[in-house]
Design an enzyme around this catalytic site. Sequence first.
Site, short mmCIF file in Angstrom:
data_model
loop_
_atom_site.label_atom_id
_atom_site.label_comp_id
_atom_site.label_asym_id
_atom_site.label_seq_id
_atom_site.Cartn_x
_atom_site.Cartn_y
_atom_site.Cartn_z
N HIS A 39 0.79 -1.23 0.00
CA HIS A 39 0.00 0.00 0.00
C HIS A 39 0.83 1.28 0.00
O HIS A 39 0.27 2.38 0.07
CB HIS A 39 -0.92 -0.03 1.23
CG HIS A 39 -2.17 0.75 1.06
ND1 HIS A 39 -2.47 1.85 1.81
CD2 HIS A 39 -3.20 0.60 0.19
CE1 HIS A 39 -3.63 2.34 1.45
NE2 HIS A 39 -4.10 1.59 0.46
N LYS A 46 2.97 4.52 -1.22
CA LYS A 46 2.79 5.49 -2.30
C LYS A 46 3.96 6.47 -2.22
O LYS A 46 3.85 7.53 -1.61
CB LYS A 46 1.46 6.22 -2.16
CG LYS A 46 0.25 5.31 -2.17
CD LYS A 46 -0.92 6.01 -1.50
CE LYS A 46 -2.11 5.12 -1.36
NZ LYS A 46 -2.03 4.23 -0.21
N ASP A 81 16.52 10.20 -8.17
CA ASP A 81 17.99 10.30 -8.09
C ASP A 81 18.54 10.09 -6.68
O ASP A 81 19.55 10.69 -6.30
CB ASP A 81 18.46 11.66 -8.62
CG ASP A 81 18.27 11.80 -10.11
OD1 ASP A 81 18.21 10.77 -10.80
OD2 ASP A 81 18.19 12.95 -10.59
#
Length: 184
Positions: A123, A125, A130
């Site tokens: 779950h 996100k 870089d």
Amino acid sequence: RRARPVREVLFFPSRPCCIEALLAEAAEPGAPARPCPCPLPSGDTALSRLVRRLLSARRSLDLCLFSFSCPQLARAVQLLHRRGVRVRLVTDAQYMGLHGSQIGRLRHAGIQVRHDQHSGYMHHKFAIVDRRTLITGSLNWTTQAIQSNRENVLVVEDAEYVKAFQDEFERIWEEYNPANYSFF
């Protein structure tokens, strides 16, 4: 003189906007701008700012996303891959196969994708640009979330936070390595 570290908060929903100019500039830096025939306005929105942050990647983009069905964000990720940026994506197995998911398209483009092999959701996100910039928040990378939901995204350049998220990404990346799957 040192540049100030990035600290930005984006709130959604984002009003609909055209990001074609951003994608075209990233695909061909310095090329003359081509007007887009779509009726959407271009401008500074939460979505365009998120896309700019993604397109700033020069070496790597690590994505850990529960749901990814936004075609504009997928195009930005594919563009980075074509530009030679190393893109890796970890996602949830149940949601990667849903109608509209961009995961198959990204995998078909040659982007490395790994997914969970157990019950429960992957779950997270977040994205790491870089190994320096962290993008995280409640936003699923779906058109619904971008255009309709109350969501937030925090963008920071803070080595301590980036390291914690990069370590979590690497741990999950290895855990979801197909060589480690057990089928019995």
